[in-house]
Design an enzyme around this catalytic site. Structure first.
Site, short mmCIF file in Angstrom:
data_model
loop_
_atom_site.label_atom_id
_atom_site.label_comp_id
_atom_site.label_asym_id
_atom_site.label_seq_id
_atom_site.Cartn_x
_atom_site.Cartn_y
_atom_site.Cartn_z
N SER A 268 59.13 11.70 52.35
CA SER A 268 59.36 12.19 50.98
C SER A 268 60.38 11.29 50.30
CB SER A 268 59.89 13.62 51.00
OG SER A 268 61.25 13.66 51.43
N ASP A 269 60.32 11.23 48.97
CA ASP A 269 61.47 10.73 48.25
C ASP A 269 62.53 11.82 48.35
OD1 ASP A 269 63.17 9.21 46.70
OD2 ASP A 269 61.65 8.73 45.19
N TRP A 270 63.75 11.48 48.04
CA TRP A 270 64.85 12.42 48.29
C TRP A 270 64.76 13.58 47.29
CZ3 TRP A 270 64.14 8.84 51.38
CH2 TRP A 270 64.98 8.55 52.45
N SER A 272 61.84 15.30 46.86
CA SER A 272 60.51 15.36 46.24
C SER A 272 59.57 16.34 46.93
CB SER A 272 59.86 13.97 46.20
OG SER A 272 59.47 13.54 47.49
#
Length: 737
Positions: A268-270, A272
């Protein structure tokens, strides 16, 4: 975790694996590939893990690491931001820097500059060098490169990406990834997918056609997976058709892991990730950064409350999610470990070496684009008796500070002013700022405390003393400029630079400009400058590379990786109003569809300020004897385009031959032409050589929405050969049977 403990964990796991007699036997079978051996090792480990241990491996334990399993010697995974350099060490539970004294690195040029080089060999060197630095810093995953398409010049993060064309981005990203992973460090391609703006990035829902999705926005990701074999993919913040893209049924589960058979890890993006069941079922493997307020929660360990933590564990225990789901995630995570931290003879890497600095300088040299050169303003000769006034804050401002997650801590950063002073031993260099901005910080604009009128007047006085004025302006890495977290609010240059350029011109018409940006900008001041170099954000060796080109030691050969429109509304995304960009706060519609960048300019006959693929040289080139190897092709054939290139000038240089293909009479809407091949060629003065560019006929396919598959249309096609998208030297008609 300190280095000794980390290595102890690695050794423990290796020894525990070796102890399994079945695995030893399998290793002796000569007909088994190393990949099969790894899969069998993973098969032997999975039954030894408890459900709790498996779930714990699927989410963060700190800002940039995930848990191992101590009792089995399974190591942690450590990550770092870094599309163009390995980020300084971050604290365990906050975004504060850890304050290490041994985490400085080489800052490489931003990826827009790499794309401008049109040199895949240089991309490989870039990737290998940054991979060596990541390995030295004991990182297992490098969070980059970014391949989101340049859709609007206002996107604050465009400088991290590879431009507006999917073929260029695909061609450049593959060797970059291979270079990184050559060091047994995983590249993590981001942001999958359709994260083409920073404004409202966490909430905006993108609506785009299947054709545009597959033809424009996904090809670079697909190339990363299928051609480069990338080991990690990062999700994006935005939604697509109502579902968050980090755990998207179509994008992640069906396309990425299904159609493309991606065998790596989806990270994941941080912050997301948004839903436990979607994250579990649709293919998110590692959840990072959810609740990025560190320990500022009411829970004892906020990492346990991630979507893929205790809620995931409970869902499995309750029977809502099958245990095989977590097993697949852990299998991918273990596979990542065997490719990185558990790789035998992994090596140690290196950092801040002369070789890395040389690569950074070469990328910068080849990426700088000469846009204008009236009266041969460039190169500027170093000779006694002349005074060069270097005006502008960007002549001295650090461009590795700020920008968001790509911020770097280089061992050094040579500014343009410093580089020019070191190169010019005879001419006199004088300097004034002209304007000043505040420090670059994330999500906030801090105004300057200096008097802007005084700075402007000082610059004008300094300019009066000079024979030549070199203005160093543009944008910087501050919030609302070229920076993560939000977009630019204006197409114009900030800080009244237009007026300053006008006033400098009135003092001395011998005025040139170094444009330091990662984006296109409005250019109402263009007629006031005789020479214009697009210099991007060049990292540690910025000043040296700039001085190399300004002095003529290096002949510029960069080509623009995206179009510079004359007006913002000339850009396709902006021509349809706010629903197209930035959206209404909830939804956004990509109304320009497949006509992104030069495709839009071609289709609508809108002349750009500077076209995709454009870039001048200090010498001249001619393209001749342009031909194809046949006039008729089958669907399985390859079109070969050959071209003689001659350096007709007086100095050596490099030219990029660009091959575009179009179909005028098509049953579907098409761009006039699309880039399908290019070749960069270095030639001494007066010399010639022939380039040969191969284009598989399969590359001419369009995505057929009626069948959800690629379709090669029969009939006549036009091959366009030139050295810029708007400078086509010859057109050749061929047919596909």
């Amino acid at each position: 975790m300190n280095i000794t403990i980390k290595h102890r964990y690695i050794l423990a796991l290796v020894f525990s694996i070796i102890s399994y007699s079945s695995i030893v036997a399998q290793n002796k079978l000569s007909n088994n590939s190393s990949a099969n051996i790894v899969e069998r090792k993973i098969d032997s480990i999975l039954p030894l893990l408890t459900l709790e241990e498996k779930v714990a491996m699927c989410h963060a334990q700190s800002k940039f690491s995930t848990k191992g399993v101590e009792r089995l010697g399974i190591p942690e995974i450590w990550m770092s931001d870094g599309p163009h350099g390995v980020r300084a060490e971050i604290s365990w539970d906050s975004w504060d820097y850890a304050g290490w004294t041994n985490d400085s690195i080489t800052a490489f040029p931003a990826l827009t500059c790499l794309a401008s080089s049109f040199n895949p060999n240089l991309a490989a060197q870039f990737g290998e060098s940054i991979g060596e630095e990541a390995l030295y810093r004991e990182k297992d995953v490098l969070l980059g490169p970014g391949v989101n398409i340049y859709r609007t010049p206002l996107n604050g993060r465009n400088f991290e990406y590879l431009g507006e064309d999917p073929f260029l981005a695909s061609t450049m990203v593959v060797p970059y990834i291979k270079g990184v992973q050559k060091n047994n460090v995983a590249a993590c391609v981001k942001h999958f997918a359709l994260n083409n703006q920073e404004h409202w990035r966490s909430t905006i829902n993108v609506e785009v056609s299947d054709r545009a999705l597959h033809e424009i926005y996904l090809p670079a990701f697909k190339a990363a997976v299928q051609d480069a074999g990338v080991w990690a993919i990062m999700g994006a913040y935005n939604k697509f058709r109502g579902q968050y893209t980090t755990h998207h049924e179509l994008l992640t589960k069906t396309i990425l892991k299904g159609d493309w058979e991606f065998d790596g890890v989806v990270i994941s993006d941080w912050s997301s990730a948004h839903d436990t069941k979607e994250a579990a079922i649709n293919g998110l493997d590692l959840e990072m950064g959810t609740g990025t307020d560190g320990l500022g929660t009411t829970t004892s360990n906020h990492y346990d409350h991630y979507y893929l933590a205790l809620p995931f564990l409970k869902a499995i225990k309750d029977g809502d999610i099958e245990e095989s789901v977590v097993d697949d995630k852990v299998r991918r995570i273990l596979r990542l470990m065997y490719r990185t931290t558990l790789k035998q003879n992994r090596g140690f890497g290196s950092v801040n070496t002369k070789a890395h600095h040389d690569v950074a300088r070469s990328v910068a040299q080849e990426g700088i684009v000469l846009l204008k050169n009236e009266n041969n303003f460039f190169p500027i000769e170093d000779k006694q008796g002349i005074t060069i006034a270097v005006i502008g804050e960007n002549a001295t401002r650090s461009m590795t500070a700020g920008g968001g997650s790509s911020e770097l801590k280089p061992q050094f950063e040579i500014s343009p002013l410093e580089g020019l002073k070191q190169r010019y031993k005879n001419a006199k260099i004088i300097h004034a700022m002209g304007y000043h901005t505040g420090p670059s910080v994330y999500d906030n604009v801090i105004p300057s405390k200096l008097n802007q009128d005084s700075l402007r007047l000082e610059a004008l006085q300094v300019a009066k003393k000079a024979d030549i004025i070199l203005y160093v302006g543009g944008l910087n890495k501050s919030h609302l400029q070229d920076c993560e977290g939000d977009d630019r609010q204006s197409f114009e240059l900030p800080y009244n630079q237009k007026e300053l350029i006008r006033d400098l011109k009135a003092i001395n018409p011998k005025l040139g400009m170094l444009l330091v940006t990662g984006n296109a900008v409005d250019m109402p001041w263009l007629s006031n400058v005789e020479g214009l170099l697009q210099t991007w954000y060049l990292g540690s060796m910025a000043g040296h590379a700039i001085a190399d080109v300004v002095s003529g030691d290096i002949n510029p050969s960069g080509k623009l990786p995206f179009s510079f429109p004359k007006r913002l509304e000339d850009n396709g995304a902006h021509s349809f109003g706010e629903l197209s960009y930035p959206g209404d706060g909830t939804n956004q519609y990509y109304k320009e569809d497949i006509l992104v960048g030069y495709r839009w300019h071609d289709a609508k006959k809108i002349e750009p300020e500077y076209a995709f693929g454009f870039g001048l040289s200090y010498t001249n080139f001619s393209l001749s004897n342009i031909k194809t190897n046949a006039t008729k092709y089958g669907k399985d054939d390859t079109i070969n385009v050959s071209c003689k290139v001659t350096n007709t000038g007086n100095i050596s240089g490099a030219e990029v031959v660009q091959v575009y293909v179009g179909k005028k009479k098509s049953k579907v809407k098409r761009a006039l032409k699309e880039l399908k091949g290019f070749e960069k060629l270095n030639l001494e003065a007066g010399k010639s050589n022939t380039v040969s560019i191969n284009i598989p006929v399969s590359a001419l396919a369009y995505y057929d929405e009626s069948k959800s598959e690629w379709n090669i249309e029969k009939g006549d096609y036009i091959i366009y050969v030139g050295n810029a998208s708007n400078n086509i030297i010859k057109q050749i008609k061929v047919s596909v049977k």
